[in-house]
Scaffold this motif. Structure first.
Motif, PDB file in Angstrom:
ATOM      1  N   GLN A  60       1.191  -2.717  -9.083  1.00 44.25           N
ATOM      2  CA  GLN A  60       1.758  -1.582  -8.323  1.00 44.25           C
ATOM      3  C   GLN A  60       2.058  -2.009  -6.888  1.00 44.25           C
ATOM      4  O   GLN A  60       3.104  -1.670  -6.326  1.00 44.25           O
ATOM      5  CB  GLN A  60       0.814  -0.361  -8.348  1.00 44.25           C
ATOM      6  CG  GLN A  60      -0.397  -0.497  -7.410  1.00 44.25           C
ATOM      7  CD  GLN A  60      -1.146   0.757  -7.120  1.00 44.25           C
ATOM      8  OE1 GLN A  60      -1.889   1.222  -7.971  1.00 44.25           O
ATOM      9  NE2 GLN A  60      -1.001   1.301  -5.919  1.00 44.25           N
ATOM     10  N   CYS A  61       1.120  -2.768  -6.291  1.00 43.11           N
ATOM     11  CA  CYS A  61       1.314  -3.208  -4.904  1.00 43.11           C
ATOM     12  C   CYS A  61       2.506  -4.159  -4.798  1.00 43.11           C
ATOM     13  O   CYS A  61       3.128  -4.270  -3.741  1.00 43.11           O
ATOM     14  CB  CYS A  61       0.067  -3.908  -4.379  1.00 43.11           C
ATOM     15  SG  CYS A  61      -1.322  -2.802  -4.086  1.00 43.11           S
ATOM     16  N   LYS A  97       0.481   3.345  -2.985  1.00 41.16           N
ATOM     17  CA  LYS A  97      -0.731   4.156  -3.237  1.00 41.16           C
ATOM     18  C   LYS A  97      -0.391   5.643  -3.244  1.00 41.16           C
ATOM     19  O   LYS A  97      -1.040   6.431  -3.919  1.00 41.16           O
ATOM     20  CB  LYS A  97      -1.795   3.850  -2.188  1.00 41.16           C
ATOM     21  CG  LYS A  97      -2.382   2.442  -2.286  1.00 41.16           C
ATOM     22  CD  LYS A  97      -3.246   2.139  -1.062  1.00 41.16           C
ATOM     23  CE  LYS A  97      -3.882   0.763  -1.107  1.00 41.16           C
ATOM     24  NZ  LYS A  97      -4.524   0.404   0.183  1.00 41.16           N
ATOM     25  N   LYS A 129       2.788   6.414   5.606  1.00 43.09           N
ATOM     26  CA  LYS A 129       1.992   5.372   4.934  1.00 43.09           C
ATOM     27  C   LYS A 129       2.589   4.004   5.215  1.00 43.09           C
ATOM     28  O   LYS A 129       3.817   3.837   5.167  1.00 43.09           O
ATOM     29  CB  LYS A 129       1.990   5.617   3.414  1.00 43.09           C
ATOM     30  CG  LYS A 129       1.125   4.651   2.639  1.00 43.09           C
ATOM     31  CD  LYS A 129      -0.351   4.926   2.836  1.00 43.09           C
ATOM     32  CE  LYS A 129      -1.207   3.700   2.598  1.00 43.09           C
ATOM     33  NZ  LYS A 129      -1.346   2.886   3.835  1.00 43.09           N
ATOM     34  N   ASN A 148      -8.063   0.763  -0.068  1.00 45.46           N
ATOM     35  CA  ASN A 148      -7.999  -0.015  -1.313  1.00 45.46           C
ATOM     36  C   ASN A 148      -8.947   0.528  -2.377  1.00 45.46           C
ATOM     37  O   ASN A 148      -8.568   0.668  -3.548  1.00 45.46           O
ATOM     38  CB  ASN A 148      -8.327  -1.484  -1.040  1.00 45.46           C
ATOM     39  CG  ASN A 148      -7.173  -2.190  -0.334  1.00 45.46           C
ATOM     40  OD1 ASN A 148      -6.199  -1.558   0.058  1.00 45.46           O
ATOM     41  ND2 ASN A 148      -7.290  -3.492  -0.170  1.00 45.46           N
ATOM     42  N   SER A 171       0.801  -1.245   0.000  1.00 41.27           N
ATOM     43  CA  SER A 171       0.000   0.000   0.000  1.00 41.27           C
ATOM     44  C   SER A 171       0.823   1.279   0.000  1.00 41.27           C
ATOM     45  O   SER A 171       0.275   2.356  -0.272  1.00 41.27           O
ATOM     46  CB  SER A 171      -0.931   0.022   1.215  1.00 41.27           C
ATOM     47  OG  SER A 171      -2.006  -0.843   1.010  1.00 41.27           O
ATOM     48  N   THR A 205       1.126   6.259  -6.833  1.00 38.01           N
ATOM     49  CA  THR A 205       0.126   6.304  -7.919  1.00 38.01           C
ATOM     50  C   THR A 205      -0.721   7.571  -7.766  1.00 38.01           C
ATOM     51  O   THR A 205      -1.064   8.215  -8.756  1.00 38.01           O
ATOM     52  CB  THR A 205      -0.776   5.051  -7.928  1.00 38.01           C
ATOM     53  OG1 THR A 205      -1.314   4.839  -6.631  1.00 38.01           O
ATOM     54  CG2 THR A 205      -0.006   3.821  -8.375  1.00 38.01           C
ATOM     55  N   TYR A 251      -3.376  -2.611 -10.483  1.00 35.48           N
ATOM     56  CA  TYR A 251      -3.323  -2.405  -9.023  1.00 35.48           C
ATOM     57  C   TYR A 251      -2.474  -3.488  -8.332  1.00 35.48           C
ATOM     58  O   TYR A 251      -1.640  -3.177  -7.466  1.00 35.48           O
ATOM     59  CB  TYR A 251      -4.754  -2.374  -8.460  1.00 35.48           C
ATOM     60  CG  TYR A 251      -4.809  -2.341  -6.951  1.00 35.48           C
ATOM     61  CD1 TYR A 251      -4.531  -1.177  -6.239  1.00 35.48           C
ATOM     62  CD2 TYR A 251      -5.111  -3.498  -6.223  1.00 35.48           C
ATOM     63  CE1 TYR A 251      -4.558  -1.159  -4.850  1.00 35.48           C
ATOM     64  CE2 TYR A 251      -5.141  -3.488  -4.831  1.00 35.48           C
ATOM     65  CZ  TYR A 251      -4.861  -2.320  -4.157  1.00 35.48           C
ATOM     66  OH  TYR A 251      -4.871  -2.302  -2.774  1.00 35.48           O
ATOM     67  N   LEU A 294      -6.073   6.351  -0.255  1.00 35.27           N
ATOM     68  CA  LEU A 294      -5.127   5.423   0.373  1.00 35.27           C
ATOM     69  C   LEU A 294      -5.790   4.142   0.876  1.00 35.27           C
ATOM     70  O   LEU A 294      -5.090   3.184   1.215  1.00 35.27           O
ATOM     71  CB  LEU A 294      -4.350   6.128   1.491  1.00 35.27           C
ATOM     72  CG  LEU A 294      -3.536   7.357   1.030  1.00 35.27           C
ATOM     73  CD1 LEU A 294      -2.711   7.931   2.177  1.00 35.27           C
ATOM     74  CD2 LEU A 294      -2.633   7.032  -0.153  1.00 35.27           C
ATOM     75  N   ALA A 300      -7.562   3.601  -4.009  1.00 36.61           N
ATOM     76  CA  ALA A 300      -6.390   3.291  -4.848  1.00 36.61           C
ATOM     77  C   ALA A 300      -6.819   2.604  -6.136  1.00 36.61           C
ATOM     78  O   ALA A 300      -6.157   2.747  -7.170  1.00 36.61           O
ATOM     79  CB  ALA A 300      -5.413   2.420  -4.062  1.00 36.61           C
TER      80      ALA A 300
END
Ligand code: DON
Length: 304
Positions: free
Chosen positions: A192-193, A67, A255, A114, A64, A70, A189, A112, A117
């Motif tokens: 990215q995670c 996030k 974060k 889910n 995360s 992104t 997604y 931020l 994001a």
């Protein structure tokens, strides 16, 4: 005089000696095999001097924490129109909850959690020709590090068990707040995670949030107003239903990720990253939180 290195060394010793290290995230099967005893802390001060202790060069799944990156990229591409699609209020709910999304007609509380994001991922999928490659390039350019990459085994692992994210994306789609198809958005997604980075790579990247948008190479990636807004969102929303507790104990915008990483920034002062894979019941790194509380307490440096 303040000596960051002594403070980090003391934090690292305390972490290694703490028996109760929290629980590793297992809902993404690939994350379950990480050694719980890993611990690292890296701090970059405003002059770009790096201090570190523990396992700071080993890569882990950033999850995360991405996030924020992104969001930065989408905010830069879309400007204030972004806030028509996602709000900026803390949710007070766990990161993967759906109930507010239903009540609030598919507009996620903030970027931020889910759901938020996933909307940001949809924006990037719409705006970019090669979303995965261009996002990776964006992160590499801020970090000045072309070795950063996705761990596709983690992305695939999450895809096979990401039922709540499929549910969230479908709910958002049903309200008309997703332009692209669910599978395409979630493929982005999950990738990215699944970025893998070390504490040192993360601290280099998040330095821009402590240094008015400029990276270590002195390139301007975000303007002051964008930095203000993103840091504000990290402070109020970066730790889900533990955002209040983090502000109370640590006193910095930050974060977390379920890979056990936490980034935190003190604008105009420093950026710091911790990694300890064991999580508390809110999904935030147990020892990371403890370490950052000790850092701001022992140094007397927090935004408050
Ligand atoms: O979507 C998920 O559940 C994960 N890929 C990311 C969640 C996460 O890192 C929450 N952070 N503490």
């Amino acid at each position: 005089m303040l000596n960051f290195q002594n403070i980090l060394d003391a934090i690292s010793v305390q972490a290694k000696n703490t028996q109760e290290k929290g629980k590793i995230a297992s809902y993404i099967p690939q994350l379950a095999c990480i050694d719980k005893n890993k611990f690292g802390i890296a701090l970059l001060d405003k002059n770009g001097t790096l201090f570190r202790a523990g396992d700071t060069s080993e890569q882990f799944s950033v999850q995360s924490i991405t996030k924020v990156l992104t969001l930065s990229m989408a905010f830069d591409l879309l400007g204030d129109d972004l806030w028509k699609r996602v709000d900026v209020e803390p949710s007070g709910d766990p990161f993967n909850h759906l109930s507010l999304l239903e009540q609030e007609n598919g507009k996620p509380r903030n970027p931020l959690i889910n759901a938020g994001a996933i909307v940001i991922a949809d924006i990037l999928v719409s705006k970019l020709k090669n979303p995965k490659a261009e996002f990776l390039e964006y992160v590499r350019s801020i970090a000045n590090d072309s070795s950063i990459t996705y761990d596709t085994s983690v992305a695939e692992s999450e895809k096979s068990t990401g039922f709540r994210n499929f549910a969230a994306a479908n709910l958002i789609k049903s309200f008309g707040n997703l332009e692209n198809d669910v599978d395409t958005v979630l493929d982005f997604y999950f990738h990215q995670c699944a970025l893998s980075m070390s504490c040192e790579q993360l601290v280099n990247t998040f330095y821009i949030f402590a240094n008015r948008g400029k990276c270590l190479q002195n390139n301007q990636h975000l303007n002051l107003s964008q930095i203000k807004r993103i840091n504000a969102i990290m402070l109020s929303c970066g730790f889900y239903d533990e955002a209040g507790e983090f502000a109370f104990r640590v006193g910095l915008p930050g974060k977390s990720g379920v890979g056990g990483g936490i980034v935190a920034v003190f604008p105009d002062n420093f950026c710091v990253v911790t990694w300890s894979p064991g999580l508390n019941e809110k999904g935030n790194s147990k020892l990371g939180l403890q370490a950052l509380e000790k850092l701001t307490t022992d140094s007397g440096l927090s935004i408050f």
